[in-house]
Write a protein that holds these residues in place. Structure first.
Motif, PDB file in Angstrom:
ATOM      1  N   MET A   1       0.881  -1.256  -0.160  1.00 42.43           N
ATOM      2  CA  MET A   1       0.110  -0.512  -0.009  1.00 42.43           C
ATOM      3  C   MET A   1       1.289   1.287  -0.220  1.00 42.43           C
ATOM      4  N   GLY A   2       1.978   1.419   0.559  1.00 43.16           N
ATOM      5  CA  GLY A   2       2.690   1.951   0.936  1.00 43.16           C
ATOM      6  C   GLY A   2       2.035   3.402   2.263  1.00 43.16           C
ATOM      7  N   VAL A   3       1.410   3.455   2.810  1.00 39.28           N
ATOM      8  CA  VAL A   3       0.733   4.143   3.683  1.00 39.28           C
ATOM      9  C   VAL A   3       1.339   3.284   5.085  1.00 39.28           C
ATOM     10  N   ILE A   4       1.453   4.378   5.978  1.00 41.98           N
ATOM     11  CA  ILE A   4       2.081   3.887   7.477  1.00 41.98           C
ATOM     12  C   ILE A   4       0.633   4.467   7.967  1.00 41.98           C
ATOM     13  N   PHE A   5       0.819   4.130   9.409  1.00 40.14           N
ATOM     14  CA  PHE A   5      -0.143   4.639  10.448  1.00 40.14           C
ATOM     15  C   PHE A   5       0.589   4.656  11.689  1.00 40.14           C
ATOM     16  N   ASN A   6       0.434   6.133  11.045  1.00 43.04           N
ATOM     17  CA  ASN A   6       1.212   6.199  12.608  1.00 43.04           C
ATOM     18  C   ASN A   6       0.823   6.655  14.316  1.00 43.04           C
ATOM     19  N   ASP A   7      -0.851   6.212  13.998  1.00 41.88           N
ATOM     20  CA  ASP A   7      -1.293   6.793  15.164  1.00 41.88           C
ATOM     21  C   ASP A   7      -1.484   5.870  15.503  1.00 41.88           C
ATOM     22  N   TYR A   8      -1.723   4.628  15.320  1.00 41.37           N
ATOM     23  CA  TYR A   8      -2.323   3.622  14.789  1.00 41.37           C
ATOM     24  C   TYR A   8      -2.473   2.771  16.642  1.00 41.37           C
ATOM     25  N   PRO A   9      -3.431   2.363  17.067  1.00 44.73           N
ATOM     26  CA  PRO A   9      -3.160   2.029  18.513  1.00 44.73           C
ATOM     27  C   PRO A   9      -2.674   0.862  18.372  1.00 44.73           C
ATOM     28  N   THR A  10      -1.878   0.158  19.576  1.00 41.98           N
ATOM     29  CA  THR A  10      -1.146  -0.823  19.433  1.00 41.98           C
ATOM     30  C   THR A  10      -2.167  -2.139  19.972  1.00 41.98           C
ATOM     31  N   ASP A  11      -2.734  -1.577  20.818  1.00 37.89           N
ATOM     32  CA  ASP A  11      -3.277  -3.057  21.265  1.00 37.89           C
ATOM     33  C   ASP A  11      -4.757  -3.973  19.743  1.00 37.89           C
ATOM     34  N   LEU A  12      -4.574  -3.076  18.959  1.00 33.72           N
ATOM     35  CA  LEU A  12      -5.319  -3.820  17.873  1.00 33.72           C
ATOM     36  C   LEU A  12      -4.639  -4.491  16.997  1.00 33.72           C
TER      37      LEU A  12
END
Length: 279
Positions: free
Chosen positions: A1-12
């Motif tokens: 995808m070439g997309v980074i989710f910087n604020d993605y919850p670590t528990d998911l």
């Protein structure tokens, strides 16, 4: 995808992109909020610039024509890239249920990326919407890596192997009529696949409930099969293939079961359609 989710919850769980006929998509869920990110392969979709005010207004009008009441529209940046952000809401049931939505359009490396945050409120905007919006606004981009995408199996080496099906994603597989009634079960369909990877001569020959089968022919027609280069040469467009669609409803937060062991047809390709009661 070439997309980074910087604020993605670590528990998911880490989101996994999947392929569609025109690109790749990834879907995230937090409670009642969803984020869908689609990256299109065709550079023609990114032919116009977001700095073009007429193009931005065209994108806004398309959303308004779909029923979105726009509360904000602004040119901003996502991951250092120009982005057109449109936020608004749609009334689903007057005075009771509202769909809150935010649409982002970004062009990265001559490819169009559409991202949509949505959440249904009754009637106030869910907190989950704002959490997902934060993830959207924190997106960044990197070079695309497709090395893990499987190549089609040559038809000559395995003539009975059905190519991988790419759902177009524009037709709900689980019809609203079936979801409302809580219907679960199996649908079996057979078809041939032409030289363009399109399903032809579709026949639904078994369905536990007619409502479950309603959308299957349209889903197959809109999707594509990722055929190998020797598909026509091997005469594979004349073969018949079978897919089994297993419809399951689970409680919100529960994992979807593996239904492949209960296949009606030996050797049929299995597609599981799993919906949450919370959706």
């Amino acid at each position: 995808m070439g997309v980074i989710f910087n604020d993605y919850p670590t528990d998911l769980a880490k989101p996994v992109p999947y392929e569609r006929p025109d690109g790749f998509v990834v879907q995230l869920q937090i409670g009642r909020a969803y984020l869908n990110v689609m990256r299109y392969d065709d550079p023609a979709r990114a032919a116009r610039s977001l700095t073009d005010a007429d193009y931005r207004q065209l994108l806004r009008r398309e959303l308004e024509q779909r029923g979105l009441h726009v509360s904000e529209a602004r040119l901003t940046k996502l991951g250092g890239q120009a982005a057109w952000l449109v936020t608004g809401a749609q009334t689903l049931i007057p005075g009771r249920i509202v769909s809150y939505e935010c649409f982002a359009t970004v062009i990265v490396s001559h490819q169009l990326i559409n991202a949509v945050v949505s959440a249904v409120g009754s009637p106030g905007r869910p907190v989950d919407f704002d959490l997902m919006l934060k993830i959207l606004l924190g997106m960044a981009f990197e070079p695309v890596d497709r090395s893990a995408v499987p190549a089609p199996v040559p038809a000559a080496s395995n003539p009975d192997k059905m190519p991988r099906f790419l759902d177009a994603g524009d037709v709900p597989i689980y019809s609203e009529a079936a979801r409302v009634r809580g219907l679960q079960g199996t649908v079996d369909a057979s078809f041939s696949i032409d030289e363009h990877g399109r399903a032809q001569h579709i026949e639904v020959f078994f369905a536990d409930y007619a409502e479950l089968a309603q959308s299957i022919p349209t889903v197959l027609e809109h999707g594509r099969f990722k055929i190998p280069a020797d598909w026509t040469q091997a005469g594979s467009q004349g073969r018949r293939f079978t897919m089994e669609f297993n419809f399951v409803i689970v409680r919100a937060g529960d994992k979807c079961p593996d239904t492949s062991a209960a296949s009606h047809i030996a050797g049929a390709e299995i597609m599981e359609i799993c919906n949450s009661l919370g959706r």
